[in-house]
Design an enzyme around this catalytic site. Structure first.
Site, PDB file in Angstrom:
ATOM      1  N   HIS A   1      46.514   7.897 -39.683  1.00  0.00           N
ATOM      2  CA  HIS A   1      45.382   8.693 -39.193  1.00  0.00           C
ATOM      3  C   HIS A   1      45.615   9.307 -37.814  1.00  0.00           C
ATOM      4  CE1 HIS A   1      42.151   6.778 -42.030  1.00  0.00           C
ATOM      5  NE2 HIS A   1      43.279   7.083 -42.663  1.00  0.00           N
TER       6      HIS A   1
ATOM      7  N   TYR B   1      38.568   0.667 -49.197  1.00  0.00           N
ATOM      8  CA  TYR B   1      39.555   0.636 -50.282  1.00  0.00           C
ATOM      9  C   TYR B   1      39.439  -0.647 -51.103  1.00  0.00           C
ATOM     10  CZ  TYR B   1      41.643   4.620 -47.900  1.00  0.00           C
ATOM     11  OH  TYR B   1      41.847   5.840 -47.321  1.00  0.00           O
TER      12      TYR B   1
END
Length: 395
Positions: A172, A289
């Site tokens: 990220h 997730y």
């Protein structure tokens, strides 16, 4: 290499003004979250009625990440491992351009977004974003340099901006960059993914999870919305972002639009306004997730902006561009989004800042579309993680 060709017939009777098709997404969402307004997700499908083709110009790129046009119509492309290449519009690639600072290509890092100075013809200046390795970790940085006359190296390379703090992770980084009509740089950063750094997306004194606005020398741009806040970093433009890999300026309004990754679901399209907070990780339409909720599982909260549009399940939206050409009139001012896990290019029809139609292009190619730009010739050019360069244009 023989160019492969995709041809799309113009025989559809569907007019652009008709949005009666089913949404292009037919998979089950990851969550039962309800959207904030009608049309915020799974808008009706549209279909291009003009015949167009998608043509593979090259398959010789090595993990390309960013693409942008040059004044002479050629294309400048970054490769994740730290190289730049120039491509002609028939797919011929230059050798790797040297002279760039070292990048950390591990994970999602590397040489990322790129733009040429609007005055490139005079100053030969290029700006790029990269993951900079440091003793205390890695961070998103912005570089600046001049392309040599022989186009083989970057001269006077320097780092003009760093998004602190550094972090010992490889996820990220954000990494996109655009230059507005005033010559100001707008750059996206990521919040570095991990739960320990994630809250910094909400902090005005951190460079993580932000869009920043800086001068060509890396200084805070005049008129930034937090300039009078002594606790805020002065380059801050907007906050509350997860991982923005798409930035584009609307060709008519000049407004800044972005796309960012959600976790499982909740990928967003946002109209970015100065000083606004886009919510991550306080609000989201995605889940972890693992399947767990994110935070308090909120999708709306006063003071936090709603996405103009979101996807669930994820399509993993990366680079974006608006179409301002004339060769395919029905695409005028539409937003084109490279989708990684979705393996297509999403075409979003936007009217009055709302998405009113969605189409998926090049699905059969099974490519992870990393970035897309409009060339000087009016065609769209896209790059994929698998190393392809595509030209998308009227048949």
């Amino acid at each position: 290499m023989k160019a492969s060709l995709l041809v799309f017939a113009a025989g559809s009777a569907l007019a652009l003004s008709s949005y009666g098709q089913a949404p292009v997404e037919n998979k089950e969402p990851n969550s039962a979250y309800k959207s904030a307004f009608s049309g915020q997700t799974r808008i009706a499908g549209v279909k291009t009625t003009t015949g167009y083709e998608g043509k593979v110009l090259s398959e010789a790129l090595k993990r390309p990440w960013g693409i942008t046009g040059m004044p002479d119509g050629r294309l400048l492309i970054t490769e994740k491992d730290g190289s730049m290449r120039i491509a002609t519009t028939d797919g011929k690639l230059s050798e790797a351009i040297t002279g760039l600072p070292k990048v950390n290509p591990a994970g999602q890092g590397g040489l990322l977004g790129v733009r040429v100075d609007p005055d490139f013809a005079k100053n030969r200046t290029i700006f790029w974003v990269f993951s900079e390795p440091r003793e205390d970790g890695n961070l998103t940085a912005v570089g600046k340099g001049k392309l040599s006359a022989d186009e083989k190296t970057i001269e006077e390379a320097t780092v003009i901006y760093r998004a602190f703090p550094a972090y010992k992770g490889t996820l990220h980084y954000g990494g996109r960059i655009v230059i507005d009509k005033d010559g100001t740089l707008l750059v996206s950063t990521g919040e570095r993914s991990d739960k320990v750094t994630r809250p910094q997306a909400q902090s005005v004194n951190s460079g993580l999870g932000k869009v920043v606005r800086i001068t060509k020398d890396g200084k805070p741009a005049a008129g930034n919305p937090f300039a009078s806040n002594k606790d805020a970093i002065p380059e801050l433009y907007s906050l509350g972002h997860r991982n923005v890999q798409g930035l584009a300026l609307h060709p008519v309004t000049g407004d800044l639009w972005e796309t960012e990754f959600g976790p499982r679901g909740g990928d967003e399209v946002n109209l970015v306004k100065p000083g606004k907070n886009y919510g991550w990780p306080t609000i989201t339409y995605g889940i972890e997730y693992s399947g767990d909720k994110v935070g308090d599982a909120l999708q709306q909260k006063d003071g936090l902006e709603q996405p103009v549009y979101y996807w669930d399940p994820s399509v993993s939206p990366s680079g974006i561009t608006f179409y301002s050409g004339s060769r395919i009139p029905e695409w005028k001012n539409n937003l084109f989004v490279g989708a990684l896990s979705g393996m297509h290019i999403a075409r979003l029809v936007i009217v009055n800042n709302k998405v009113v139609g969605e189409e998926r292009l090049l699905e059969k190619e099974m490519q992870r579309f990393r970035d897309i730009t409009m060339g000087k010739d009016g065609a769209l050019y896209a790059i994929t993680d698998q190393g392809r360069l595509y030209k998308i244009d009227k048949k």
